[in-house]
Design a protein around this motif. Sequence first.
Motif, PDB file in Angstrom:
ATOM      1  N   HIS A   6     -19.823 -34.069  57.349  1.00 20.65           N
ATOM      2  CA  HIS A   6     -18.865 -33.988  58.452  1.00 20.65           C
ATOM      3  C   HIS A   6     -18.211 -35.339  58.698  1.00 20.65           C
TER       4      HIS A   6
ATOM      5  N   GLU B  80     -15.192 -30.937  60.485  1.00 25.75           N
ATOM      6  CA  GLU B  80     -14.766 -31.989  61.414  1.00 25.75           C
ATOM      7  C   GLU B  80     -15.324 -31.581  62.768  1.00 25.75           C
ATOM      8  N   ASP B  81     -16.233 -32.358  63.303  1.00 19.76           N
ATOM      9  CA  ASP B  81     -16.845 -31.906  64.551  1.00 19.76           C
ATOM     10  C   ASP B  81     -17.244 -33.003  65.540  1.00 19.76           C
ATOM     11  N   HIS B  82     -17.798 -34.116  65.079  1.00 21.32           N
ATOM     12  CA  HIS B  82     -18.359 -35.064  66.038  1.00 21.32           C
ATOM     13  C   HIS B  82     -17.310 -35.751  66.910  1.00 21.32           C
TER      14      HIS B  82
ATOM     15  N   VAL C 177     -13.859 -35.112  66.982  1.00 24.71           N
ATOM     16  CA  VAL C 177     -12.562 -34.437  67.045  1.00 24.71           C
ATOM     17  C   VAL C 177     -12.462 -33.611  68.319  1.00 24.71           C
TER      18      VAL C 177
ATOM     19  N   SER D 236      -9.556 -36.358  67.837  1.00 22.27           N
ATOM     20  CA  SER D 236      -9.759 -37.800  67.896  1.00 22.27           C
ATOM     21  C   SER D 236      -9.369 -38.371  69.252  1.00 22.27           C
TER      22      SER D 236
ATOM     23  N   SER E 259     -11.721 -42.973  65.026  1.00 22.73           N
ATOM     24  CA  SER E 259     -12.047 -41.580  64.702  1.00 22.73           C
ATOM     25  C   SER E 259     -10.905 -40.931  63.944  1.00 22.73           C
TER      26      SER E 259
ATOM     27  N   TYR F 130      -9.553 -29.436  62.131  1.00 18.32           N
ATOM     28  CA  TYR F 130      -9.189 -29.043  63.504  1.00 18.32           C
ATOM     29  C   TYR F 130      -7.675 -28.958  63.616  1.00 18.32           C
TER      30      TYR F 130
ATOM     31  N   ILE G 113     -18.203 -26.797  64.902  1.00 18.05           N
ATOM     32  CA  ILE G 113     -19.386 -27.601  64.622  1.00 18.05           C
ATOM     33  C   ILE G 113     -19.973 -27.139  63.279  1.00 18.05           C
TER      34      ILE G 113
ATOM     35  N   THR H  33     -16.181 -28.857  69.485  1.00 20.61           N
ATOM     36  CA  THR H  33     -16.476 -30.248  69.116  1.00 20.61           C
ATOM     37  C   THR H  33     -17.942 -30.527  69.460  1.00 20.61           C
ATOM     38  N   CYS H  34     -18.528 -31.503  68.809  1.00 17.32           N
ATOM     39  CA  CYS H  34     -19.871 -31.950  69.219  1.00 17.32           C
ATOM     40  C   CYS H  34     -19.758 -32.640  70.570  1.00 17.32           C
ATOM     41  N   GLY H  35     -18.598 -33.259  70.813  1.00 19.55           N
ATOM     42  CA  GLY H  35     -18.231 -33.761  72.135  1.00 19.55           C
ATOM     43  C   GLY H  35     -19.311 -34.553  72.835  1.00 19.55           C
TER      44      GLY H  35
END
Lengths: 194, 422
Positions: free
Chosen positions: B33, B67-69, B71, B73, B78, B100, B107, B362-364
């Motif tokens: 990722h 793409e998760d952590h 995004v 951006s 990022s 995204y 995720i 997103t992992c957000g």
Amino acid sequence: MESFKKVISIVTPLDKVNVDTDQIVPKQFLKLVQKSGFGKFLFFNWRYDEQENEKPDFVLNNPNYGNSQILVAGDNFGCGSSREHAVWALLDYGFSVIIAPSFADIFFSNCFKNGVLPITLDQKLVEKLLRETGVIEVDLENQTIKTPSDEISFEIDSYQKKILLEGLDDISLTFQYEDKILEFEKQSKVPSVL
Amino acid sequence: MNITEKILARGAGKSSVSPDDVVFAKVDKVMMHDVSGPGVIKVFDKLQKQGISVDKLWDPTKVWVAEDHFVPSAEKVSAENIVKLSKFTKQYGIEKHFKYGMGQYGICHTISHEEAMVMPGDIYVGGDSHTNTTGALGAFACGLGHTDIAYVLLNGQIWFKVPETYYFKLNGKLPEHVMAKDLILKIIGEIGTDGGAYQTMQFGGSGIDEMSVESRLTMCNMTTEAGAKNGIVEPDQKVVDYLTQRGATNMNLVKGDDNAEYSKTFEFESSEMEPTVAKPFSPENICVVREAPSVELDKCYIGSCTGAKYEDLEAAARILKGRKVKIRTEILPAAISIYQRAMENGLLKIFLDAGATVGPPTCGACCGAHMGVLAKDEICISTTNRNFPGRMGHVESQTYLASPLVAAASAVTGKITDPRDL
């Protein structure tokens, strides 16, 4: 990767269990991908306050431990996220040996990819090392730790020992055999495009 | 052999393996990722400098990228990582890159099941510790560091030490108002955050038979918090149906032999479980909700690979329907496909009517990255998986881990609340 030599140093005692990789390198630094320079983020939230002033009671801020290359900690060191940045930060800071009663699996494996030696020792021996103030010697070749009063032996997988001693990683080790791999592929009846 | 041993034996081309054997096994799928990907690219650069060819991957069709952590951006580093990742997948011909803003994305662990990326019986590795999640489909799924992922991308194989297996026999259907999250927190509370270290945690029994695939995903997801190498459930018709609905065909269901061996067996009466939370600062620090401290909550976060699958959102909606939230509440579906179903079935309207905010996948804030991180002294109830100090934001913030039902009930009252007491 550099080959692993004997390490002679005082120990930095971090008497905590379940030290997770979020504590070793907080998430805000994960966006960076250079392997060097992570030392300044090591244990960031334990080392610095809001204004990024050093917290005097945290062990890494004690000048006595300034040149230490050996970190001793409690059970389950390196748990949590798989971030390899955790090992990069420890190494960049100057730690090349981590001693604990147990390690989290992915962290343990990541150490060997980066020339860091994780040593698993019995709880009682770790407790003794946490109190050790003298210089100790970690000798990977002979699998011993010499303290001013003791000599302790430790276990390590022979393959993992070899890659550290010779400064190899899995990838460069495989590519030592590249000729043989290519030869094998040529002889193979199955076309390599499959 | 048990299921994990059988899968590893097949991957290693051996007729049988036993715990502690070190095997070199072929990998079926590999994932990275936007955090592990740039790390892998760095390893590739280093290898290239050493004169090692990194011109092609072992098999780009077996690689997929999420793409998760970080995004969408939030800042330029990022954003640059996403550009790097896109260049990498283009250069190496990786087609399964879930971007995204371009249809399905989410995720990584959620994409693994929503898009049927991983099949029962697969050996699947990912550059993220919660890769264990996907073991719920009957695969061997585990997380690896960046260097290991780089190695797999080039060689398609990697060594494993065959783990010992802890078997968790779960007896009976979970009561109403109790979810898989409550049960796995209970298990971690019993065995501790290193209670499964280096082990396989396999779940079975009538409690699992009764559980949906998504609940099993929650169970396996949190085996990471007990230190397990992998979590796994033997696949059944529910898994076949789940994956078939998502376009999969030709599944090879591997199951353990009748005389399979387990190094330890634990029994849990799943039919007697109660809503449970993990207090700060460890997933093992559990108590039943009715005995939880009476703290004033600041936030409710319903998101992540652990707690924002469709079933999780549906559970939250059951509570929030016709009610109003008393604290800031954020709901982030874990993938676009889930977001879409939530929209079609009216869940989003329920959330918005209740006053919650709905964000993108997103992992957000689960990993404290962005999209609602916590301030100093803020207290959050969250459907995520970790509550280490600073995990979701400020190092002096606090997170209580809970099921979506408990999180939603707590959002309504502003205190940690058992859904039965609403």
